[in-house]
Design a protein around this motif. Sequence first.
Motif, mmCIF file in Angstrom:
data_model
loop_
_atom_site.group_PDB
_atom_site.id
_atom_site.type_symbol
_atom_site.label_atom_id
_atom_site.label_comp_id
_atom_site.label_asym_id
_atom_site.label_seq_id
_atom_site.Cartn_x
_atom_site.Cartn_y
_atom_site.Cartn_z
ATOM 1 N N LEU A 88 -64.230 40.641 10.559
ATOM 2 C CA LEU A 88 -64.100 39.378 9.821
ATOM 3 C C LEU A 88 -65.380 38.578 9.974
ATOM 4 O O LEU A 88 -65.947 38.501 11.066
ATOM 5 N N THR A 89 -65.826 37.975 8.879
ATOM 6 C CA THR A 89 -66.957 37.045 8.940
ATOM 7 C C THR A 89 -66.520 35.719 8.333
ATOM 8 O O THR A 89 -66.013 35.673 7.212
ATOM 9 N N PHE A 90 -66.689 34.644 9.107
ATOM 10 C CA PHE A 90 -66.376 33.308 8.604
ATOM 11 C C PHE A 90 -67.629 32.774 7.909
ATOM 12 O O PHE A 90 -68.483 32.143 8.529
ATOM 13 N N SER A 91 -67.745 33.024 6.612
ATOM 14 C CA SER A 91 -68.962 32.646 5.892
ATOM 15 C C SER A 91 -69.041 31.140 5.648
ATOM 16 O O SER A 91 -70.123 30.554 5.736
ATOM 17 N N PHE A 92 -67.934 30.493 5.317
ATOM 18 C CA PHE A 92 -67.822 29.044 5.184
ATOM 19 C C PHE A 92 -69.019 28.376 4.497
ATOM 20 O O PHE A 92 -69.790 27.646 5.145
ATOM 21 N N PRO A 93 -69.228 28.559 3.211
ATOM 22 C CA PRO A 93 -70.296 27.823 2.532
ATOM 23 C C PRO A 93 -69.991 26.335 2.376
ATOM 24 O O PRO A 93 -70.886 25.546 2.090
ATOM 25 N N THR A 94 -68.734 25.949 2.592
ATOM 26 C CA THR A 94 -68.350 24.532 2.525
ATOM 27 C C THR A 94 -67.861 24.071 3.888
ATOM 28 O O THR A 94 -67.672 24.880 4.810
ATOM 29 N N ALA A 131 -65.856 23.056 7.120
ATOM 30 C CA ALA A 131 -64.657 23.649 7.702
ATOM 31 C C ALA A 131 -64.030 22.750 8.756
ATOM 32 O O ALA A 131 -63.190 23.194 9.544
ATOM 33 N N GLY A 132 -64.430 21.484 8.804
ATOM 34 C CA GLY A 132 -63.805 20.548 9.725
ATOM 35 C C GLY A 132 -63.859 21.004 11.165
ATOM 36 O O GLY A 132 -64.925 21.328 11.690
ATOM 37 N N ILE A 133 -62.688 21.054 11.826
ATOM 38 C CA ILE A 133 -62.639 21.408 13.249
ATOM 39 C C ILE A 133 -63.028 22.860 13.502
ATOM 40 O O ILE A 133 -63.197 23.260 14.660
ATOM 41 N N LEU A 134 -63.199 23.655 12.437
ATOM 42 C CA LEU A 134 -63.569 25.067 12.587
ATOM 43 C C LEU A 134 -65.034 25.332 12.251
ATOM 44 O O LEU A 134 -65.449 26.480 12.134
ATOM 45 N N ASN A 135 -65.824 24.275 12.115
ATOM 46 C CA ASN A 135 -67.239 24.445 11.746
ATOM 47 C C ASN A 135 -68.009 25.299 12.751
ATOM 48 O O ASN A 135 -68.992 25.956 12.388
ATOM 49 N N SER A 136 -67.575 25.303 13.998
ATOM 50 C CA SER A 136 -68.288 26.097 15.015
ATOM 51 C C SER A 136 -68.201 27.599 14.739
ATOM 52 O O SER A 136 -68.982 28.386 15.273
ATOM 53 N N LEU A 137 -67.255 28.011 13.889
ATOM 54 C CA LEU A 137 -67.102 29.432 13.558
ATOM 55 C C LEU A 137 -67.984 29.863 12.395
ATOM 56 O O LEU A 137 -68.092 31.055 12.105
ATOM 57 N N LYS A 138 -68.612 28.910 11.741
ATOM 58 C CA LYS A 138 -69.398 29.206 10.540
ATOM 59 C C LYS A 138 -70.479 30.240 10.820
ATOM 60 O O LYS A 138 -71.275 30.114 11.746
ATOM 61 N N GLY A 139 -70.478 31.318 10.028
ATOM 62 C CA GLY A 139 -71.481 32.371 10.158
ATOM 63 C C GLY A 139 -71.181 33.408 11.212
ATOM 64 O O GLY A 139 -71.929 34.393 11.346
ATOM 65 N N LYS A 140 -70.091 33.260 11.948
ATOM 66 C CA LYS A 140 -69.783 34.196 13.034
ATOM 67 C C LYS A 140 -68.980 35.394 12.512
ATOM 68 O O LYS A 140 -68.141 35.265 11.626
ATOM 69 N N ALA A 179 -51.661 22.563 12.964
ATOM 70 C CA ALA A 179 -51.480 22.419 11.521
ATOM 71 C C ALA A 179 -52.801 22.290 10.774
ATOM 72 O O ALA A 179 -52.955 22.802 9.665
ATOM 73 N N GLU A 180 -53.782 21.601 11.375
ATOM 74 C CA GLU A 180 -55.075 21.426 10.719
ATOM 75 C C GLU A 180 -55.785 22.769 10.539
ATOM 76 O O GLU A 180 -56.366 23.050 9.492
ATOM 77 N N THR A 181 -55.728 23.615 11.561
ATOM 78 C CA THR A 181 -56.326 24.946 11.458
ATOM 79 C C THR A 181 -55.639 25.776 10.380
ATOM 80 O O THR A 181 -56.310 26.457 9.590
ATOM 81 N N LEU A 182 -54.329 25.716 10.328
ATOM 82 C CA LEU A 182 -53.592 26.468 9.303
ATOM 83 C C LEU A 182 -53.992 26.010 7.909
ATOM 84 O O LEU A 182 -54.216 26.838 7.018
ATOM 85 N N ARG A 183 -54.110 24.711 7.715
ATOM 86 C CA ARG A 183 -54.499 24.181 6.398
ATOM 87 C C ARG A 183 -55.892 24.642 6.016
ATOM 88 O O ARG A 183 -56.127 25.119 4.891
ATOM 89 N N ILE A 184 -56.841 24.536 6.951
ATOM 90 C CA ILE A 184 -58.221 24.923 6.660
ATOM 91 C C ILE A 184 -58.306 26.420 6.370
ATOM 92 O O ILE A 184 -58.951 26.850 5.406
#
Length: 319
Positions: A286-292, A294-303, A160-165
């Motif tokens: 797909l690029t996870f740019s995440f300028p803010t 991302a909680g449990i998904l922070n490891s994907l930032k910039g990938k 659920a946390e991933t879906l919300r993010i």
Amino acid sequence: MKEFTIEKNDATQRLDRWLGKTLPLLPAPLAQKYIRLKRVKVNGKGSQRDYRLQLGDRLQLYINDEFFDTPTPENAFLSIFKPSLSIVYEDENLLLVDKRPGMVVHPDESERVNTLITHIQAYLYQKREWSPYWEHSFTPALCNRIDRNTGGIVIAAKNAETLRIMNDKIRDREIDKFYLAVVLGRMNPPEGRLESFLLKDEAKKQVAVYRRPVAGGKNALTLYKTLRVKDGLSLVECELLTGRTHQIRAQFADAGCPLLGDGKYGRERENKKYGRSGQALYSYKLTFSFPTDAGILNSLKGKTFTVENVDFVDEYFGG
């Protein structure tokens, strides 16, 4: 273990066919395996799949309880023996799956079982990462959708946390989505921006393109760049800045360069000429740019994740 006694109406049936009728959620290959492993017994003994049932036979089924459920859209995944998935990336929180053209993402009036989400649920269930029978279990869900005849990367949340993010990031445009498309003719200019308003006709399941705001219309923004030109066709990379229904298909048709193979917005004569049915459109990157945060998904930032092989690129442009 559940036990059944064969009555008159079931006598003379083959064992495997009786099993398929009695447990419609049990995949046929799994039923055959259970018969071989003697988890299906007749009168306390193992049997053959082609055994003809006799009146009064007692069948003992050592099979998981969930296969005895009544079929519903929620348990359709049980009937899939070997999930068919092309996984681009997976971790403990999400899956990136390369959906093949022709597959629907969710059950609809035309398909109830062979859908992308059902295959994902079957995959995770068979890996024992998820089960709807666990207490407070989250059901794996898709974060984005792709049309039936469009292929490409779909994001599936395992919790659920991933879906919300992911829903927040998609809404805030923190995920960059790129498509490859083959269009008829040449775009002029070869690189640019398509901006319009799309009004959806629910009855026709089609959108109309307007250059100015219209009541009920939604703004649509697409960046494009021509990569190759050959034999009257152009290979174009598109970046979606908004995610509207049929956005790329409708906007390129409005620009005078409809997608090859598009039966709704395209040119049927040209589609037949090139032997293409189904729009040449693929969500390939797909690029996870995440300028803010991302909680449990922070490891994907910039990938960035990419589908390496898109069939129509090879077919019409030689790789």
